[in-house]
Design a protein around this motif. Structure first.
Motif, PDB file in Angstrom:
ATOM      1  N   ILE A 168     -11.475  28.827  50.961  1.00 30.58           N
ATOM      2  CA  ILE A 168     -10.713  28.127  49.931  1.00 30.58           C
ATOM      3  C   ILE A 168     -10.173  29.121  48.913  1.00 30.58           C
ATOM      4  N   GLU A 169     -11.010  30.074  48.548  1.00 34.59           N
ATOM      5  CA  GLU A 169     -10.581  31.101  47.601  1.00 34.59           C
ATOM      6  C   GLU A 169      -9.515  31.995  48.220  1.00 34.59           C
ATOM      7  N   LYS A 170      -9.705  32.363  49.480  1.00 33.42           N
ATOM      8  CA  LYS A 170      -8.774  33.258  50.167  1.00 33.42           C
ATOM      9  C   LYS A 170      -7.376  32.661  50.226  1.00 33.42           C
ATOM     10  N   PHE A 171      -7.316  31.364  50.539  1.00 38.18           N
ATOM     11  CA  PHE A 171      -6.021  30.708  50.696  1.00 38.18           C
ATOM     12  C   PHE A 171      -5.552  30.014  49.418  1.00 38.18           C
ATOM     13  N   GLU A 172      -6.354  30.149  48.351  1.00 34.06           N
ATOM     14  CA  GLU A 172      -6.034  29.498  47.075  1.00 34.06           C
ATOM     15  C   GLU A 172      -5.734  28.018  47.315  1.00 34.06           C
ATOM     16  N   TYR A 173      -6.618  27.387  48.093  1.00 34.32           N
ATOM     17  CA  TYR A 173      -6.396  26.014  48.525  1.00 34.32           C
ATOM     18  C   TYR A 173      -6.912  25.037  47.474  1.00 34.32           C
ATOM     19  N   SER A 174      -6.096  24.033  47.148  1.00 32.42           N
ATOM     20  CA  SER A 174      -6.449  23.099  46.078  1.00 32.42           C
ATOM     21  C   SER A 174      -6.743  21.688  46.573  1.00 32.42           C
ATOM     22  N   GLY A 175      -6.708  21.467  47.885  1.00 31.45           N
ATOM     23  CA  GLY A 175      -6.971  20.140  48.423  1.00 31.45           C
ATOM     24  C   GLY A 175      -8.446  19.909  48.673  1.00 31.45           C
ATOM     25  N   HIS A 176      -8.751  18.973  49.570  1.00 31.16           N
ATOM     26  CA  HIS A 176     -10.143  18.642  49.861  1.00 31.16           C
ATOM     27  C   HIS A 176     -10.767  19.709  50.763  1.00 31.16           C
ATOM     28  N   PRO A 177     -12.005  20.098  50.478  1.00 32.88           N
ATOM     29  CA  PRO A 177     -12.650  21.147  51.287  1.00 32.88           C
ATOM     30  C   PRO A 177     -12.750  20.808  52.768  1.00 32.88           C
ATOM     31  N   CYS A 178     -12.786  19.513  53.109  1.00 32.90           N
ATOM     32  CA  CYS A 178     -12.922  19.167  54.529  1.00 32.90           C
ATOM     33  C   CYS A 178     -11.702  19.622  55.331  1.00 32.90           C
ATOM     34  N   VAL A 179     -10.553  19.796  54.674  1.00 28.62           N
ATOM     35  CA  VAL A 179      -9.366  20.294  55.371  1.00 28.62           C
ATOM     36  C   VAL A 179      -9.626  21.690  55.921  1.00 28.62           C
ATOM     37  N   ILE A 180     -10.219  22.540  55.109  1.00 30.05           N
ATOM     38  CA  ILE A 180     -10.537  23.897  55.560  1.00 30.05           C
ATOM     39  C   ILE A 180     -11.589  23.858  56.663  1.00 30.05           C
ATOM     40  N   HIS A 181     -12.585  22.994  56.500  1.00 25.62           N
ATOM     41  CA  HIS A 181     -13.599  22.854  57.550  1.00 25.62           C
ATOM     42  C   HIS A 181     -12.970  22.417  58.860  1.00 25.62           C
ATOM     43  N   TYR A 182     -12.095  21.423  58.814  1.00 28.42           N
ATOM     44  CA  TYR A 182     -11.426  20.956  60.024  1.00 28.42           C
ATOM     45  C   TYR A 182     -10.587  22.076  60.653  1.00 28.42           C
ATOM     46  N   ALA A 183      -9.908  22.846  59.820  1.00 31.37           N
ATOM     47  CA  ALA A 183      -9.077  23.937  60.335  1.00 31.37           C
ATOM     48  C   ALA A 183      -9.935  24.983  61.040  1.00 31.37           C
ATOM     49  N   LEU A 184     -11.048  25.350  60.430  1.00 30.39           N
ATOM     50  CA  LEU A 184     -11.926  26.348  61.044  1.00 30.39           C
ATOM     51  C   LEU A 184     -12.525  25.828  62.347  1.00 30.39           C
ATOM     52  N   ALA A 185     -12.937  24.561  62.345  1.00 30.09           N
ATOM     53  CA  ALA A 185     -13.530  23.978  63.547  1.00 30.09           C
ATOM     54  C   ALA A 185     -12.496  23.889  64.665  1.00 30.09           C
ATOM     55  N   ASN A 186     -11.268  23.498  64.310  1.00 33.13           N
ATOM     56  CA  ASN A 186     -10.206  23.414  65.309  1.00 33.13           C
ATOM     57  C   ASN A 186      -9.891  24.790  65.876  1.00 33.13           C
ATOM     58  N   TRP A 187      -9.786  25.789  64.998  1.00 30.93           N
ATOM     59  CA  TRP A 187      -9.519  27.141  65.471  1.00 30.93           C
ATOM     60  C   TRP A 187     -10.629  27.623  66.398  1.00 30.93           C
ATOM     61  N   ALA A 188     -11.872  27.373  66.017  1.00 30.06           N
ATOM     62  CA  ALA A 188     -13.001  27.818  66.843  1.00 30.06           C
ATOM     63  C   ALA A 188     -12.956  27.170  68.221  1.00 30.06           C
ATOM     64  N   GLN A 189     -12.593  25.880  68.262  1.00 28.18           N
ATOM     65  CA  GLN A 189     -12.509  25.176  69.541  1.00 28.18           C
ATOM     66  C   GLN A 189     -11.435  25.786  70.439  1.00 28.18           C
ATOM     67  N   ILE A 190     -10.225  25.920  69.916  1.00 30.19           N
ATOM     68  CA  ILE A 190      -9.123  26.445  70.719  1.00 30.19           C
ATOM     69  C   ILE A 190      -9.376  27.897  71.101  1.00 30.19           C
ATOM     70  N   HIS A 191      -9.863  28.673  70.133  1.00 30.75           N
ATOM     71  CA  HIS A 191     -10.152  30.082  70.400  1.00 30.75           C
ATOM     72  C   HIS A 191     -11.190  30.219  71.507  1.00 30.75           C
ATOM     73  N   GLY A 192     -12.216  29.386  71.473  1.00 31.94           N
ATOM     74  CA  GLY A 192     -13.248  29.442  72.499  1.00 31.94           C
ATOM     75  C   GLY A 192     -12.699  29.129  73.881  1.00 31.94           C
ATOM     76  N   LEU A 193     -11.888  28.080  73.977  1.00 37.15           N
ATOM     77  CA  LEU A 193     -11.297  27.710  75.259  1.00 37.15           C
ATOM     78  C   LEU A 193     -10.371  28.815  75.775  1.00 37.15           C
ATOM     79  N   VAL A 194      -9.541  29.354  74.889  1.00 38.05           N
ATOM     80  CA  VAL A 194      -8.611  30.406  75.290  1.00 38.05           C
ATOM     81  C   VAL A 194      -9.369  31.641  75.768  1.00 38.05           C
ATOM     82  N   SER A 195     -10.414  32.016  75.055  1.00 30.12           N
ATOM     83  CA  SER A 195     -11.192  33.195  75.443  1.00 30.12           C
ATOM     84  C   SER A 195     -11.833  32.996  76.812  1.00 30.12           C
TER      85      SER A 195
END
Length: 230
Positions: A168-195
């Motif tokens: 949140i600090e890195k991206f200076e994000y001002s919305g709900h924290p769950c958005v960042i959590h969802y983004a990280l979880a989605n990235w981890a899922q796709i990254h895992g499948l691609v790898s």
């Protein structure tokens, strides 16, 4: 006959060095990267490379930045033809575009996500901003759904809140924290499948259509889980 000038041989020597480096990485892996080998391939002396990259690590760092920015650009471009309010389609498209970029640029993917290069340590102050750019489209897509009230908003546990706080600090994000959590979880899922796919662990699947179906199914499961909707 006078020898051709270096500028005549390679009018954009920096780009030529990088292109040759990518060829080496694609053929033999990032650990084999050699400035002397690049110089030989280009028909120049090693000191000519030092004018642009003083050592191998400086070249690796530049290639990492380029790889992340290439990924970021491919993510942004994938969204261009899509309707702004079709949040599920935009998220699905990002996942599939991530996979397509990795399949089209395996050397780039392996350099930033594969086996670390021995004795190389990426300077986070240089590579970090570029890495962050590769996540921007994903965060913006989920955030747009949140701000349109088209996302399941959940309160995070203290542990997850602590985990996403640096992001949140890195991206200076001002919305709900769950958005960042969802983004990280989605990235981890796709990254895992691609790898798994790139490193040959989907051999049990019967051809590319089965792998395609797996990606779409898992992305759709994420869309349902986080409740992103049109």
């Amino acid at each position: 006959m006078p020898r051709p000038k270096l500028a005549d041989q390679h009018p954009d020597l920096e780009s030529a060095i990088k292109e040759t480096a990518w060829q080496q990485i694609n053929q033999n892996g990032a650990a084999s990267l050699s400035l002397r080998a690049i110089a030989r391939a280009l028909g120049i002396t090693a000191p000519a490379i030092y004018n642009y990259f003083p050592n191998r690590d400086a070249l690796v760092t530049a290639l990492i930045v380029d790889a992340y920015l290439s990924l970021a650009e491919s993510q942004q471009q994938a969204l261009v033809p899509l309707a702004q309010d079709d949040h599920p389609l935009r998220l699905r498209t990002l996942g599939l575009a991530y996979r397509q970029w990795a399949l089209s640029h395996p050397g780039h993917y392996n350099l930033i996500f594969g086996t670390p290069i021995p004795n190389y340590h990426a300077p986070i102050e240089i590579t970090g901003p570029a890495a962050g750019q590769s996540m921007v489209a994903l965060i913006q897509t989920i955030d747009a759904a949140y701000r349109a009230n088209k996302l399941n908003v959940v309160e995070l546990s203290p542990e997850l809140t602590q985990m996403v706080s640096p992001w949140i600090e890195k991206f200076e994000y001002s919305g709900h924290p769950c958005v960042i959590h969802y983004a990280l979880a989605n990235w981890a899922q796709i990254h895992g499948l691609v790898s798994l796919e790139l490193f040959g662990h989907f051999t049990a699947l019967d051809g590319s259509k089965a792998t395609d179906a797996l990606f779409v199914t898992e992305i759709n499961a994420t869309i349902e889980r986080i409740g992103i909707r049109k």
